[in-house]
Design an enzyme around this catalytic site. Structure first.
Site, PDB file in Angstrom:
ATOM      1  N   HIS A  87     -67.452  46.849  23.110  1.00 21.96           N
ATOM      2  CA  HIS A  87     -68.767  46.231  22.992  1.00 21.96           C
ATOM      3  C   HIS A  87     -68.871  45.543  21.651  1.00 21.96           C
ATOM      4  O   HIS A  87     -68.325  46.024  20.662  1.00 21.96           O
ATOM      5  CB  HIS A  87     -69.878  47.284  23.134  1.00 21.96           C
ATOM      6  N   GLU A 123     -71.133  49.003  31.796  1.00 20.50           N
ATOM      7  CA  GLU A 123     -70.637  48.487  33.068  1.00 20.50           C
ATOM      8  C   GLU A 123     -69.789  49.500  33.830  1.00 20.50           C
ATOM      9  O   GLU A 123     -69.686  49.440  35.046  1.00 20.50           O
ATOM     10  CB  GLU A 123     -69.808  47.215  32.839  1.00 20.50           C
TER      11      GLU A 123
HETATM   12  N1  ACO Z   1     -59.773  46.009  26.662  1.00 24.51           N
HETATM   13  C1  ACO Z   1     -58.702  45.737  25.898  1.00 24.51           C
HETATM   14  N2  ACO Z   1     -58.794  45.387  24.602  1.00 24.51           N
HETATM   15  C2  ACO Z   1     -60.012  45.312  24.085  1.00 24.51           C
HETATM   16  C3  ACO Z   1     -61.187  45.579  24.827  1.00 24.51           C
HETATM   17  C4  ACO Z   1     -61.028  45.933  26.175  1.00 24.51           C
HETATM   18  N3  ACO Z   1     -62.056  46.222  26.945  1.00 24.51           N
HETATM   19  N4  ACO Z   1     -62.268  45.401  24.047  1.00 24.51           N
HETATM   20  C5  ACO Z   1     -61.810  45.034  22.835  1.00 24.51           C
HETATM   21  N5  ACO Z   1     -60.455  44.972  22.865  1.00 24.51           N
HETATM   22  C6  ACO Z   1     -59.553  44.607  21.787  1.00 24.51           C
HETATM   23  C7  ACO Z   1     -59.435  43.099  21.648  1.00 24.51           C
HETATM   24  O1  ACO Z   1     -58.421  42.568  22.460  1.00 24.51           O
HETATM   25  C8  ACO Z   1     -59.141  42.953  20.174  1.00 24.51           C
HETATM   26  O2  ACO Z   1     -57.797  43.278  19.956  1.00 24.51           O
HETATM   27  P1  ACO Z   1     -56.933  42.547  18.795  1.00 24.51           P
HETATM   28  O3  ACO Z   1     -57.648  42.899  17.523  1.00 24.51           O
HETATM   29  O4  ACO Z   1     -55.586  43.125  18.926  1.00 24.51           O
HETATM   30  O5  ACO Z   1     -57.014  41.088  19.114  1.00 24.51           O
HETATM   31  C9  ACO Z   1     -59.971  44.078  19.547  1.00 24.51           C
HETATM   32  O6  ACO Z   1     -60.130  45.066  20.566  1.00 24.51           O
HETATM   33  C10 ACO Z   1     -61.320  43.597  19.093  1.00 24.51           C
HETATM   34  O7  ACO Z   1     -62.000  43.049  20.200  1.00 24.51           O
HETATM   35  P2  ACO Z   1     -62.996  41.814  20.130  1.00 24.51           P
HETATM   36  O8  ACO Z   1     -62.731  40.888  21.283  1.00 24.51           O
HETATM   37  O9  ACO Z   1     -63.023  41.271  18.748  1.00 24.51           O
HETATM   38  O10 ACO Z   1     -64.362  42.529  20.384  1.00 24.51           O
HETATM   39  P3  ACO Z   1     -65.701  41.784  20.662  1.00 24.51           P
HETATM   40  O11 ACO Z   1     -66.718  42.615  19.998  1.00 24.51           O
HETATM   41  O12 ACO Z   1     -65.643  40.361  20.283  1.00 24.51           O
HETATM   42  O13 ACO Z   1     -65.784  41.847  22.261  1.00 24.51           O
HETATM   43  C11 ACO Z   1     -66.290  42.513  24.438  1.00 24.51           C
HETATM   44  C12 ACO Z   1     -66.623  42.681  22.944  1.00 24.51           C
HETATM   45  C13 ACO Z   1     -66.300  41.023  24.809  1.00 24.51           C
HETATM   46  C14 ACO Z   1     -67.324  43.244  25.274  1.00 24.51           C
HETATM   47  C15 ACO Z   1     -64.878  43.105  24.699  1.00 24.51           C
HETATM   48  O14 ACO Z   1     -64.862  44.468  24.289  1.00 24.51           O
HETATM   49  C16 ACO Z   1     -64.461  42.974  26.154  1.00 24.51           C
HETATM   50  O15 ACO Z   1     -63.995  41.908  26.552  1.00 24.51           O
HETATM   51  N6  ACO Z   1     -64.612  44.059  26.967  1.00 24.51           N
HETATM   52  C17 ACO Z   1     -64.258  44.006  28.372  1.00 24.51           C
HETATM   53  C18 ACO Z   1     -65.322  43.299  29.194  1.00 24.51           C
HETATM   54  C19 ACO Z   1     -66.550  44.148  29.421  1.00 24.51           C
HETATM   55  O16 ACO Z   1     -66.494  45.334  29.748  1.00 24.51           O
HETATM   56  N7  ACO Z   1     -67.714  43.497  29.246  1.00 24.51           N
HETATM   57  C20 ACO Z   1     -69.019  44.125  29.415  1.00 24.51           C
HETATM   58  C21 ACO Z   1     -69.663  44.307  28.083  1.00 24.51           C
HETATM   59  S1  ACO Z   1     -71.214  45.132  28.191  1.00 24.51           S
HETATM   60  C22 ACO Z   1     -72.282  43.899  28.626  1.00 24.51           C
HETATM   61  O17 ACO Z   1     -72.094  42.738  28.388  1.00 24.51           O
HETATM   62  C23 ACO Z   1     -73.502  44.299  29.307  1.00 24.51           C
END
Ligand code: ACO
Length: 370
Positions: free
Chosen positions: A253, A308
């Site tokens: 998140h 989710e």
């Molecule tokens: N699976 C795998 N890796 C992840 C996940 C995940 N669910 N979430 C974060 N990471 C990793 C990223 O790849 C990144 O890795 P890196 O540093 O090696 O590149 C690191 O963790 C940091 O992640 P960011 O993308 O910078 O985190 P951000 O805060 O920008 O993204 C987000 C948040 C978009 C929700 C992300 O966690 C994600 O894509 N999750 C999966 C989709 C999801 O479940 N969305 C629903 C969110 S809740 C809602 O919107 C109501």
């Protein structure tokens, strides 16, 4: 290209940028707290109804006895829904329904709580009507006396749900109603800040919510559980996903660095469903394994379960098909979006950030011959 010394800092994804003041919801990511107008989400979900949450978010006041009667789909909206191909994404159908409703209503500026209540009262009926139409069935009107959650299920299945199933959906709607300045809420605020109307802002918000990184995750959670198959395969599955740098839906998140309190609330709802989804035990076991793998392989980033993950369990448990999950999330969030739209309109200041230009330096077109 060198950055001019006086240029404001650039924050990709606007992370860390405060772009609004709000009295609607507090998302305390560090401590895993979510407050609606000051009230903790767990208390709200336990004691409230979706109608009382709509009222709370719109007015700031807690009136547990609030009634918001479901409205039938206006004829013009029904005509538009009938024109959509059966393959239409339910989010597109919901956005279309809201757009046609707004075109017909011609809502004046500024947006009001009553406009929002009308929108929130008809939108579940419109989504249910579309769901029936695409299956070749005729829409049905909401049964008088039902609340919004019960009437949504009744209009989907042409049968009033049992109270426990309706209550589970109501809990989901309450848990999804508001979440600070997330992408779709920000989109709605940007639109209304130009003095555009409520429905234009809500259509924009639905568009933002449609993306898989925001509202599209729960349907994908089900696909993941299918892939995992058994609890003892979950750890290897998660390792493989992260090795391939693929996302695991239902985790991570932008704001929470603790367990998402909505996930906690919905896990309880899922565990108490009258028709416990057969894969819920797999979900609980897989969650544990996935969290372990995240902690080991992403030690510098706290990645926990998000709303989710258990939303998928609740929505499937109340009998919704997975492709309705994102649009049902949209129905829940109509309350928060509307409250933010009203709050932003009161500020009455256009939102206009700047972009750092990284294109070609000034150059000139070739001289035309002669
Ligand atoms: N699976 C795998 N890796 C992840 C996940 C995940 N669910 N979430 C974060 N990471 C990793 C990223 O790849 C990144 O890795 P890196 O540093 O090696 O590149 C690191 O963790 C940091 O992640 P960011 O993308 O910078 O985190 P951000 O805060 O920008 O993204 C987000 C948040 C978009 C929700 C992300 O966690 C994600 O894509 N999750 C999966 C989709 C999801 O479940 N969305 C629903 C969110 S809740 C809602 O919107 C109501």
């Amino acid at each position: 290209m060198t950055v001019p010394a006086n240029e404001p800092p650039f924050s990709p994804g606007l992370a860390g940028v405060v772009a609004a003041e709000t009295a609607i919801g507090l998302v305390d990511g560090a401590n895993g707290r979510l407050l609606y107008r000051g009230y903790p989400i767990v208390e709200v979900v336990k004691q409230g109804t979706y109608a009382s949450v709509v009222d709370l978010l719109l007015t700031g006041e807690w009136h547990p006895g609030t009634v918001l009667a479901p409205a039938p789909v206006p004829p013009m909206v029904l005509t538009a829904l009938r024109l959509l191909p059966a393959s239409t994404h339910p989010m597109d159908a919901l956005r279309t329904a809201v757009s046609v409703w707004g075109a017909n209503a011609g809502l004046p500026w500024p947006p009001t709580a009553d406009q929002a209540r009308e929108l929130i009262a008809f939108a579940p009926s419109a989504l249910a009507a579309f769901s029936r139409l695409r299956e070749g069935l005729e829409p049905v009107n909401p049964q008088p006396g039902l609340d919004l959650a019960s009437a949504f299920l009744q209009q989907l299945h042409d049968e009033a749900p049992d109270p426990a199933t309706a209550r589970a959906l109501e809990a989901y709607l309450m848990a999804g109603a508001e979440h600070g300045l997330n992408a779709s809420t920000f989109a709605a605020r940007v639109i209304v800040a130009t003095r555009s109307d409520l429905t234009s802002a809500i259509c924009g918000a639905i568009g933002a919510l449609k993306g898989p990184l925001h509202g599209g995750a729960p349907a994908e959670v089900l696909g993941q559980l299918d892939e995992i198959g058994t609890i003892d395969h979950a750890e290897a599955w998660a390792r493989e996903k992260l090795a391939k740098r693929e996302l695991i839906m239902g985790f991570g998140h932008r704001v929470y660095r603790a367990y998402d309190p909505r996930a906690a609330a919905l896990r309880v709802v899922a565990e108490n469903l009258p028709h416990r989804p057969p894969w819920l035990d797999l979900a609980i076991g897989a969650e544990e394994a996935i969290l372990r793998v995240f902690a080991e392989l992403k030690p510098n980033r706290v990645i926990k379960t998000n709303v989710e993950f258990y939303a998928a369990a609740v929505l499937q448990g109340v009998g919704l098909s997975p492709d309705l999950f994102p649009a049902t999330f949209g129905l829940a969030r109509l309350a928060g979006w509307s409250a933010h739209v009203i709050e932003q309109a009161a500020v009455d200041k256009i939102i206009r950030p700047e972009a750092r230009y990284v294109g070609a330096p000034e150059r000139h077109l070739p001289q035309a011959n002669g």
